[in-house]
Design an enzyme around this catalytic site. Structure first.
Site, mmCIF file in Angstrom:
data_model
loop_
_atom_site.group_PDB
_atom_site.id
_atom_site.type_symbol
_atom_site.label_atom_id
_atom_site.label_comp_id
_atom_site.label_asym_id
_atom_site.label_seq_id
_atom_site.Cartn_x
_atom_site.Cartn_y
_atom_site.Cartn_z
ATOM 1 N N ASN A 120 4.605 7.422 9.602
ATOM 2 C CA ASN A 120 3.608 8.606 10.007
ATOM 3 C C ASN A 120 4.048 10.250 9.926
ATOM 4 O OD1 ASN A 120 1.690 6.140 8.933
ATOM 5 N ND2 ASN A 120 0.462 6.307 11.390
ATOM 6 N N GLU A 179 -8.968 0.741 15.381
ATOM 7 C CA GLU A 179 -7.531 1.879 15.249
ATOM 8 C C GLU A 179 -7.344 2.749 16.383
ATOM 9 O OE1 GLU A 179 -6.125 2.375 12.649
ATOM 10 O OE2 GLU A 179 -6.175 -0.054 12.425
ATOM 11 N N ALA A 226 -0.563 4.101 -1.712
ATOM 12 C CA ALA A 226 -1.311 5.434 -2.619
ATOM 13 C C ALA A 226 -0.969 6.630 -1.615
ATOM 14 C CB ALA A 226 -2.704 5.164 -3.097
ATOM 15 N N ASN A 243 39.770 22.672 -18.760
ATOM 16 C CA ASN A 243 39.386 21.620 -19.609
ATOM 17 C C ASN A 243 37.734 22.716 -20.753
ATOM 18 O OD1 ASN A 243 38.288 22.036 -16.822
ATOM 19 N ND2 ASN A 243 36.965 20.281 -17.493
ATOM 20 N N THR A 258 -7.110 2.133 3.628
ATOM 21 C CA THR A 258 -6.922 0.993 3.263
ATOM 22 C C THR A 258 -7.031 0.515 2.492
ATOM 23 O OG1 THR A 258 -6.093 0.218 6.415
ATOM 24 C CG2 THR A 258 -4.446 1.386 4.695
ATOM 25 N N ARG A 286 34.832 13.336 -8.618
ATOM 26 C CA ARG A 286 33.277 13.284 -8.817
ATOM 27 C C ARG A 286 33.883 12.150 -9.928
ATOM 28 N NH1 ARG A 286 33.766 18.974 -10.486
ATOM 29 N NH2 ARG A 286 31.712 18.567 -11.853
ATOM 30 N N LEU A 309 0.620 -0.783 0.487
ATOM 31 C CA LEU A 309 -0.388 0.153 0.259
ATOM 32 C C LEU A 309 0.870 1.049 0.272
ATOM 33 C CD1 LEU A 309 -2.492 -0.984 2.596
ATOM 34 C CD2 LEU A 309 -2.473 -1.733 0.613
ATOM 35 N N ALA A 351 57.571 24.115 -14.150
ATOM 36 C CA ALA A 351 56.464 24.438 -13.444
ATOM 37 C C ALA A 351 56.448 26.714 -13.650
ATOM 38 C CB ALA A 351 57.171 24.944 -11.677
ATOM 39 N N ARG A 354 0.691 14.105 7.953
ATOM 40 C CA ARG A 354 1.689 13.671 8.961
ATOM 41 C C ARG A 354 2.904 14.317 9.116
ATOM 42 N NH1 ARG A 354 -1.655 8.231 11.555
ATOM 43 N NH2 ARG A 354 -1.450 8.225 9.328
HETATM 44 C C1 UD1 Z 1 -2.146 1.939 10.032
HETATM 45 C C2 UD1 Z 1 -3.365 0.514 10.408
HETATM 46 C C3 UD1 Z 1 -2.865 0.561 11.667
HETATM 47 C C4 UD1 Z 1 -2.242 -0.013 11.692
HETATM 48 C C5 UD1 Z 1 -0.333 1.270 11.482
HETATM 49 C C6 UD1 Z 1 0.919 0.118 11.354
HETATM 50 C C7 UD1 Z 1 -5.232 1.106 8.967
HETATM 51 C C8 UD1 Z 1 -6.400 1.804 8.666
HETATM 52 N N1 UD1 Z 1 -4.525 0.999 9.887
HETATM 53 O O1 UD1 Z 1 -2.868 3.196 10.386
HETATM 54 O O2 UD1 Z 1 -3.848 -0.800 12.785
HETATM 55 O O3 UD1 Z 1 -1.222 0.390 13.627
HETATM 56 O O4 UD1 Z 1 -1.145 0.809 9.978
HETATM 57 O O5 UD1 Z 1 1.792 0.751 10.730
HETATM 58 O O6 UD1 Z 1 -5.629 0.513 8.519
HETATM 59 N N2 UD1 Z 1 -2.616 4.245 2.048
HETATM 60 C C9 UD1 Z 1 -3.248 4.253 1.079
HETATM 61 N N3 UD1 Z 1 -4.747 4.135 0.253
HETATM 62 C C10 UD1 Z 1 -4.668 4.575 1.252
HETATM 63 C C11 UD1 Z 1 -5.498 4.950 2.708
HETATM 64 C C12 UD1 Z 1 -3.546 3.949 2.616
HETATM 65 O O7 UD1 Z 1 -2.626 3.127 -0.384
HETATM 66 O O8 UD1 Z 1 -6.568 5.044 0.952
HETATM 67 C C13 UD1 Z 1 -1.406 3.762 1.891
HETATM 68 C C14 UD1 Z 1 -0.457 4.707 2.667
HETATM 69 O O9 UD1 Z 1 0.746 5.153 1.908
HETATM 70 C C15 UD1 Z 1 0.679 3.585 4.041
HETATM 71 C C16 UD1 Z 1 -0.120 2.662 4.338
HETATM 72 O O10 UD1 Z 1 -1.664 2.501 3.252
HETATM 73 O O11 UD1 Z 1 1.458 3.328 3.068
HETATM 74 C C17 UD1 Z 1 -1.227 2.802 5.760
HETATM 75 O O12 UD1 Z 1 -1.832 4.025 5.965
HETATM 76 P P1 UD1 Z 1 -1.398 5.047 6.684
HETATM 77 O O13 UD1 Z 1 -2.443 5.584 6.577
HETATM 78 O O14 UD1 Z 1 -0.269 4.859 7.563
HETATM 79 O O15 UD1 Z 1 -2.437 3.770 8.271
HETATM 80 P P2 UD1 Z 1 -2.313 3.898 9.916
HETATM 81 O O16 UD1 Z 1 -1.733 5.093 10.566
HETATM 82 O O17 UD1 Z 1 -0.408 4.212 10.093
HETATM 83 MG MG MG Z 2 0.676 4.760 8.947
#
Ligand code: UD1
Ligand code: MG
Length: 453
Positions: free
Chosen positions: A228, A155, A11, A386, A79, A333, A9, A423, A16
Site C-alpha cells: 500500500n 478492517e 482499479a 555512422n 473492493t 546497446r 482487483l 592508424a 498511499r
Molecule cells: C485489503 C483488504 C484487507 C486485507 C488487505 C490485504 C478490503 C476492504 N480490505 O485492504 O482486509 O488485509 O487488502 O492486502 O478489501 N481496489 C479496486 N477498487 C476499489 C478499491 C480497491 O480495484 O474500489 C483494488 C486495489 O487496486 C488493490 C486491491 O483492490 O489492488 C486492494 O485494495 P487496497 O486499497 O490495497 O486494500 P487494503 O487497504 O490493502
Molecule cells: Mg492493499
C-alpha cells in the site's frame, strides 16, 4: 472438477504510494505488481481471469493484453464494489472464483492451488487465505469464535482495540462459490470507517446465512505482503529478491552477495555461473553455464551463452555467444550480436552491430550500425562514423581486416577481406580486399623551429 475463475482487483489509485504511477503498475523486481499476480494466476491454470481496472486502465490493459478479460470500475467505491463489476462476465457461471489483489505481488500459483483444494475439499461457500503477521497494522483481521471457526473479517480502521491485537490477517486472496459470491455482494453496505463496500464483509454475510466459511493459513507471511505504500514496496522487493536468488543458488548458480544481486523474475541462469555483487538482470535475460558476470553489470533483455565473462558493463537487448569477453566498462546497446570468442574491451560502445567469431575491439571504440566479419581487429580509438546528423549508414568490415588505431570509417563504407587500415586514417571510400589503405596527411618536421623562436 469445478470450473475455476479468477478476479484480480487492480482499479485503485493507490493514494498511499504518493505517486503519479498507479499502484499496481509499480515494479517489484523489475515487473509491475499486477503482472506478477496475473503470471501466477496463469500458472495456477484457471479457466478465465477477469481484471478489474479503473485508475490507469489503459496502461494495465496494455501491460496484460489479451491474457485476461477486463471489467471497468468507474468509481473506486471499495473492493466489494470492484468485484461486482465482474458480474457481467462471471455472474451466470457455476464454479469456484478466486479473488486476488493486484498489490500482492509475491503470491504463488502453488498457494492459490492449495487454497482452492482446501476450499473444494471442505465444500465451503468461502475460504480465506490468511497469514500470521508480526506487525498486522493496516491489514484486515480474522475474527474467530470460541471454537476457532471464522466468523468475519474486520478492517484495521474499523477494529476495536482488542481486535487490533489479533495477528492473523486477511491476505486479500479468497476462494468463493461463484454464485454465493455475487449474491452476498449485493448485500454488502458501506457503513464503515472508509465509507466503502468491503469485499471482506461477504465473509460475515455468508456466515450469518449459515454457510460454511473456512480459512487456510499460509506459513509464509512474506508471500502475502500487500503493497500500500513505499515501505511495503521495499519489503516486497526484498522478499521477492531473496526468493529468486535462493532459487538460482539451489539450481547451481553462485551468487556472491545475494542481498545485492538483482535478478528479474523472468531471467534464467545456467549452472556454475557466478554473479558478483551489484549485478542487475532486468526483463528477460538468459545467461548460460560457467559464465562470470562481474560487479555492477546491468543486463536487460539479452542472451549470453556459456563461459562468457562480463565485467562492470551494460548490455541491452543483445545476443552474446560463447566464451565472449566484455568489459570492464563496455556498453553493448540494442540489437547487437556478438558471436563466439569475441572480445569487447574497456570503454567500447557497440550499437546495432554484429561481430563474427573471434573479432576484437579491445579499447576505446565506437562501433555503430556495423557488420564486422570474423577475426577482425578494431584498433584502439577506431570509430564507425555512422551518422551525418540526419541519417544512419552501414559500415562493413570483412573477415580478417585490421583497422588501425584512431581510424574513422565514414559510412557507408566497406573494408574488404583482409584489408589493412593505417592508424589515424579517415576512410571515405571502400577498400578492396587485401589492400593497405592510408588516408592521413603526411608528417612534416620543421627542424630547429622551436629553438629559433
Ligand atoms: C485489503 C483488504 C484487507 C486485507 C488487505 C490485504 C478490503 C476492504 N480490505 O485492504 O482486509 O488485509 O487488502 O492486502 O478489501 N481496489 C479496486 N477498487 C476499489 C478499491 C480497491 O480495484 O474500489 C483494488 C486495489 O487496486 C488493490 C486491491 O483492490 O489492488 C486492494 O485494495 P487496497 O486499497 O490495497 O486494500 P487494503 O487497504 O490493502
Ligand atoms: Mg492493499
Amino acid at each position: 472438477m469445478n470450473d475455476r475463475y479468477a478476479v484480480i482487483l487492480a482499479a485503485g489509485q493507490g493514494k498511499r504510494m504518493k505517486s503519479n504511477l498507479y499502484k499496481v503498475l509499480h515494479p517489484v523486481c523489475g515487473k509491475p505488481m499486477v503482472e506478477h499476480v496475473a503470471d501466477q494466476v496463469e500458472r495456477a491454470g484457471l479457466s478465465e481471469a477477469v481484471t478489474v481496472i479503473g485508475h490507469g486502465a489503459d496502461a494495465v490493459k496494455e501491460l496484460l493484453g489479451t491474457r485476461v478479460s477486463y471489467a471497468f470500475q468507474e468509481e473506486q467505491l471499495g473492493t466489494g464494489h470492484a468485484v461486482m463489476q465482474a458480474e457481467n462476465i462471471l455472474g451466470g457461471k457455476q464454479g469456484v472464483t478466486v479473488v486476488l489483489c493486484g498489490d500482492t505481488p509475491l503470491i504463488r500459483a502453488e498457494t492459490i492451488q492449495a487454497l482452492m483444494s482446501h476450499h473444494e475439499s471442505t465444500g465451503a461457500s468461502a475460504s480465506i487465505l490468511t497469514a500470521k503477521a508480526e506487525d498486522p497494522t493496516g491489514y484486515g483481521r480474522i475474527i474467530r469464535d470460541d471454537n476457532g471457526h471464522v466468523t468475519s473479517i474486520v478492517e484495521h480502521k474499523d477494529a476495536k482495540m482488542d481486535e487490533r491485537e489479533i495477528k492473523e490477517i486477511n491476505t486479500g486472496t479468497y476462494c468463493f462459490d461463484n454464485q454465493e459470491l455475487f449474491s452476498a455482494l449485493r448485500k454488502v453496505g458501506n457503513e464503515n470507517a472508509q465509507g466503502e463496500y468491503y469485499l471482506p464483509d461477504v465473509i460475515g454475510i455468508l456466515k450469518k446465512e449459515g454457510k460454511t466459511v473456512t480459512a487456510w493459513q499460509t506459513p509464509d507471511f512474506s508471500e502475502t505482503i500487500g503493497v500500500n505504500d513505499r515501505v511495503a514496496l521495499s519489503a516486497a522487493e526484498i522478499a521477492l529478491r531473496h526468493r529468486i536468488n535462493e532459487h538460482w543458488m539451489r539450481q547451481g548458480v553462485t551468487i556472491i552477495d545475494p542481498d545485492h544481486t538483482y535478478i528479474s523474475a523472468d531471467s534464467v541462469i545456467g549452472t556454475d555461473t557466478t554473479l558478483h555483487p551489484g549485478v542487475t538482470l532486468t526483463g528477460s535475460v538468459e545467461i548460460g553455464s560457467e559464465c562470470v558476470i562481474g560487479p555492477y553489470t546491468e543486463i536487460t533483455d539479452s542472451k549470453i551463452d556459456d563461459q562468457s565473462q562480463v565485467r562492470q558493463s551494460v548490455i541491452s537487448s543483445s545476443t552474446v555467444g560463447k566464451q565472449v569477453k566484455i568489459g570492464p566498462f563496455a556498453h553493448i546497446r540494442p540489437e547487437s550480436v556478438l558471436a563466439d570468442d569475441v572480445k569487447i574491451g574497456n570503454f567500447v560502445e557497440v550499437k546495432k552491430s554484429s561481430f563474427d567469431k573471434g573479432s576484437k575491439a579491445s579499447h576505446l571504440s565506437y562501433i555503430g550500425d556495423a557488420e564486422v566479419g570474423q577475426e577482425v581487429n578494431m584498433g584502439c580509438g577506431s570509430i564507425t562514423v555512422n551518422y551525418d546528423g540526419k541519417d544512419k549508414f552501414l559500415t562493413r568490415i570483412e573477415d580478417g581486416a585490421f583497422v588501425g588505431c584512431n581510424a574513422n570509417l565514414i559510412a557507408p563504407v566497406t573494408v574488404g577481406k583482409g584489408a589493412y587500415v593505417a592508424a589515424g586514417s579517415t576512410i571515405t571510400d571502400d577498400i578492396p580486399s587485401q589492400s593497405l589503405s592510408i588516408a592521413r596527411a603526411r608528417q612534416t618536421n620543421k627542424e630547429d623551429y622551436m629553438s629559433n623562436k
